[in-house]
Design an enzyme around this catalytic site. Sequence first.
Site, PDB file in Angstrom:
ATOM      1  N   ARG A 234       0.854  -1.186   0.000  1.00  0.00           N
ATOM      2  CA  ARG A 234       0.000   0.000   0.000  1.00  0.00           C
ATOM      3  C   ARG A 234       0.891   1.238   0.000  1.00  0.00           C
ATOM      4  O   ARG A 234       1.997   1.234   0.550  1.00  0.00           O
ATOM      5  CB  ARG A 234      -0.919   0.025   1.234  1.00  0.00           C
ATOM      6  CG  ARG A 234      -1.998  -1.055   1.242  1.00  0.00           C
ATOM      7  CD  ARG A 234      -3.078  -0.779   0.212  1.00  0.00           C
ATOM      8  NE  ARG A 234      -4.179  -1.732   0.257  1.00  0.00           N
ATOM      9  CZ  ARG A 234      -4.301  -2.792  -0.526  1.00  0.00           C
ATOM     10  NH1 ARG A 234      -3.356  -3.054  -1.410  1.00  0.00           N
ATOM     11  NH2 ARG A 234      -5.339  -3.586  -0.426  1.00  0.00           N
ATOM     12  N   GLU A 263      -4.580   7.555  -5.067  1.00  0.00           N
ATOM     13  CA  GLU A 263      -4.847   6.762  -6.272  1.00  0.00           C
ATOM     14  C   GLU A 263      -6.155   7.203  -6.921  1.00  0.00           C
ATOM     15  O   GLU A 263      -7.147   7.398  -6.202  1.00  0.00           O
ATOM     16  CB  GLU A 263      -4.886   5.272  -5.924  1.00  0.00           C
ATOM     17  CG  GLU A 263      -3.520   4.764  -5.479  1.00  0.00           C
ATOM     18  CD  GLU A 263      -3.484   3.266  -5.206  1.00  0.00           C
ATOM     19  OE1 GLU A 263      -2.408   2.676  -5.315  1.00  0.00           O
ATOM     20  OE2 GLU A 263      -4.550   2.694  -4.878  1.00  0.00           O
ATOM     21  N   HIS A 281      -1.754   0.094  -9.944  1.00  0.00           N
ATOM     22  CA  HIS A 281      -2.376  -0.827  -8.996  1.00  0.00           C
ATOM     23  C   HIS A 281      -2.957  -2.034  -9.736  1.00  0.00           C
ATOM     24  O   HIS A 281      -4.116  -2.418  -9.546  1.00  0.00           O
ATOM     25  CB  HIS A 281      -3.457  -0.126  -8.175  1.00  0.00           C
ATOM     26  CG  HIS A 281      -3.682  -0.760  -6.836  1.00  0.00           C
ATOM     27  ND1 HIS A 281      -3.987  -0.046  -5.702  1.00  0.00           N
ATOM     28  CD2 HIS A 281      -3.630  -2.062  -6.433  1.00  0.00           C
ATOM     29  CE1 HIS A 281      -4.136  -0.865  -4.666  1.00  0.00           C
ATOM     30  NE2 HIS A 281      -3.918  -2.098  -5.099  1.00  0.00           N
TER      31      HIS A 281
END
Length: 315
Positions: A234, A263, A281
């Site tokens: 993360r 994000e 991601h």
Amino acid sequence: MKVLIGAEENAWGGMIQQFRQMLPDVEFIASAGHAATSLAGFDVLIPGMADVTETLLKTADRLQLIQQAGAGLERVDLDAAGRLGIAVANVPSASSGNADSVAELGVWLMLGLARRSNEIPAVIAGQQLGVPVGMALKGKTVGLVGLGGIGKALARRLTGFDMHLIGVKRSADQQFARDHGLAWLGTMDQLPELLSASDFVILSLPDNPETHHIIDETALAWMKSGSFLINLGRGGLIDKAPFLAALEVGHLAGAGLDVFWQEPVAPDDALFQYNIIATPHIAGVTDISLAGNVSGVCDNIRRLRDGEALQNRWV
């Protein structure tokens, strides 16, 4: 039965459409914004990256299950869910194929950094041959920070590169080290030792109070000069300002990032002026991991519907 998904309709590589195909009698509603404001009228929440706070949970009037489409539950208030009688479950990365997919992307990031892939387009444009001179992985030391499903999948793959594998986890079980080909295994308190010895450091941890900014100014100073940092966990694991400073002075030779502080990451973010390989991601977004996550999520929703015991339940 109504299921609220904390994501937009086109998110997760078509996973939402697969939910509907597998359970046509269940109503799936994708709405990232709605998932942040109210849970009223829904039986199940698939949170994604949404923050599931006690305040949000108290808006529910019939919610029975929070079912993550993957492993990460760090944004879910598990204590509050327990107090309110709401079950919480996930799909473990080792069983879904997610860990294997994330590990493969981690190896790809390592190879790209080692072979100076950021320089190759200019070399080709200049019609040069034999440059840049890359770094071989053979004989280098890789430090695995976190040895859950992803860390173990990385260890399996990296042994094939004849690398020196070391790692840290909550408890240092030497049988675990032998089983996974680690030359050395320490506890999280021994992170400085790992960082100072590693040519590549790979993070595969959740972001929680114990791990938030685990790579801060002090940790970066411990890292070998010219080493590489790869984050598959993360964004909050890395303190951004000292990270950029370490790249600026060349203490870090580069980084591979699949996750970010915000994000989606802004394309003009200052980090892109450095030797960064970035992916949006997608480490766990492959055919096998999508199929595994869809199967795990839908199986638990079916179990809830049919009154059967839930799998992989945390609360």
